[in-house]
Design an enzyme around this catalytic site. Sequence first.
Site, PDB file in Angstrom:
ATOM      1  N   ASP A 149      58.207  58.416  26.030  1.00 26.72           N
ATOM      2  CA  ASP A 149      56.754  58.290  25.835  1.00 26.72           C
ATOM      3  C   ASP A 149      56.414  57.136  24.899  1.00 26.72           C
ATOM      4  O   ASP A 149      55.242  56.841  24.672  1.00 26.72           O
ATOM      5  CB  ASP A 149      56.178  59.579  25.235  1.00 26.72           C
ATOM      6  CG  ASP A 149      55.947  60.660  26.278  1.00 26.72           C
ATOM      7  OD1 ASP A 149      56.219  60.393  27.464  1.00 26.72           O
ATOM      8  OD2 ASP A 149      55.515  61.764  25.914  1.00 26.72           O
TER       9      ASP A 149
ATOM     10  N   ASP B 182      30.171  26.086  51.613  1.00 22.59           N
ATOM     11  CA  ASP B 182      31.414  26.815  51.339  1.00 22.59           C
ATOM     12  C   ASP B 182      31.162  28.314  51.294  1.00 22.59           C
ATOM     13  O   ASP B 182      31.932  29.104  51.838  1.00 22.59           O
ATOM     14  CB  ASP B 182      32.022  26.373  49.999  1.00 22.59           C
ATOM     15  CG  ASP B 182      32.710  25.022  50.103  1.00 22.59           C
ATOM     16  OD1 ASP B 182      33.185  24.704  51.212  1.00 22.59           O
ATOM     17  OD2 ASP B 182      32.770  24.298  49.101  1.00 22.59           O
TER      18      ASP B 182
ATOM     19  N   GLY C 110      39.890  28.514  56.739  1.00 22.33           N
ATOM     20  CA  GLY C 110      40.079  27.491  57.760  1.00 22.33           C
ATOM     21  C   GLY C 110      41.489  27.380  58.303  1.00 22.33           C
ATOM     22  O   GLY C 110      42.077  28.332  58.803  1.00 22.33           O
ATOM     23  N   MET C 111      42.041  26.158  58.186  1.00 20.09           N
ATOM     24  CA  MET C 111      43.357  25.858  58.741  1.00 20.09           C
ATOM     25  C   MET C 111      44.495  26.231  57.800  1.00 20.09           C
ATOM     26  O   MET C 111      45.657  26.000  58.115  1.00 20.09           O
ATOM     27  CB  MET C 111      43.443  24.353  59.039  1.00 20.09           C
ATOM     28  CG  MET C 111      42.605  23.903  60.211  1.00 20.09           C
ATOM     29  SD  MET C 111      43.240  24.546  61.768  1.00 20.09           S
ATOM     30  CE  MET C 111      44.769  23.611  61.913  1.00 20.09           C
TER      31      MET C 111
END
Length: 508
Positions: free
Chosen positions: A36, A294, A429-430
């Site tokens: 603990d 964006d 995107g890509m």
Amino acid sequence: MKLAYWMYAGPAHIGTLRIASSFKNVHGIMHAPLGDDYFNVMRSMLERERDFTPVTASIVDRHVLARGSQEKVVDNIIRKDTEEHPDLIVLTPTCTSSILQEDLQNFVRRASLSTTADVLLADVNHYRVNELQAADRTLEQIVQFYIDKARRQGTLGTSKTPTPSVNIIGITTLGFHNQHDCRELKQLMADLGIQVNLVIPAAATVHDLQRLPQAWFNLVPYREIGGLTAQYLEREFGQPSVRITPMGVVETARCIRAIQGVLNAQGAGVNYEAFIEQQTREVSQAAWFSRSIDCQNLTGKKAVVFGDNTHAAAMTKILSREMGIHVVWAGTYCKYDADWFRAEVAGFCDEVLITDDHTVVGDAIARVEPAAIFGTQMERHVGKRLNIPCGVIAAPIHIQDFPVGYRPFLGYEGTNQLVDLIYNSFTLGMEDHLLEIFGGHDTKAVIHKGLSADSDLTWTAAGLAELNKIPGFVRGKVKRNTEKFAREQGISEITVEVLYAAKEAVGA
């Protein structure tokens, strides 16, 4: 008390020790068995601090079980008082040592006869509350103890400061970006012409606490820690509090307007509307970003949110209201305060999830297949397994979320950090195609282990090879649809043929 593979909020003694080690010159003693006593290691590893963690473990071993704990606990308190010269020693059992049902309050009384330091037993039910609730209660207990002490000694400062001032309550060690948030809040208060009277418990001494009543109001930036202390100060001194988390453009403005209302009620005559307008338009990039192309690319994308009440509720509102992202579900592990969370996120998400079981959260994520996850360290692991990006927005967290650089989540600079976190959490995107072409994934292998522990499906080598040929941005969805089809058909082993049969059946 339960045995758990993963806990979102730790046991009660961790909360008590977080408060004790946040103060300057306060020493924590935990009455605990080996196992603990990991707080020292955890804090030393995670917090970017130069000082040693001021916590000592008074170990419950076979000798203690045979003879009782009194002698050992009292000796440890007196020894630490002599060695460290603290202002306060806080004694806490753990949920395990609480089973012994010992009279620790009597031990504290015995020890305090021989110490220069004050000695307190944490007033926490270790079976009933978690880390966050215990931290909230321990902070209130320490504040109340020193307010009462100053009142008896006639040193309590009750006259208000000449100019508007604030106590910032709830900044602690091991808190999520707490030190960065504190710096940002201090800057925000300075911009508003408000003097910071005290920040507690972080970096304050217990002797400072007698100055708490001198502030015009209290600011409690986090729902989990500081609320009980603010309520106590309001009862005792009529000191108003602002409990709005200034996270995101809208909530930061709402918090500032609440501060304006509190100050004007005391005759300050301030108007912060021009400041809000200027910060929103020119300093924070979030409002501009939310109207940019964006951000429009993110409109309608699906996300899920999970964390503590403060950060999960604020993040849900930011995603939905400020960025047009579709929050499929929002959740919290703070089950004790679920009603507040439901009210906060109402209208900003489709579903609400209240649980502290990480497997339930993982399965809920897999079910809805979001474009991004915003959660804790555990949701980050889930995202890795499902190939879903994750932004970490709440504790529990690992070392990478204790950044050395300046990364607040609150205030106007916090809005900029949040924009970056949100935008960079989505696969754009890509990007995924480029990663497939040029490499860069952590692993090319598909992790085929299910999220729940009782996964009943296996993939053949040929099946996995065929799955790997599928482009990464749809591979996870194809895999899940195939496994769903296999379960419906009673198939336990997924081959190439099963993969194509599933594709025909569900259009994957």
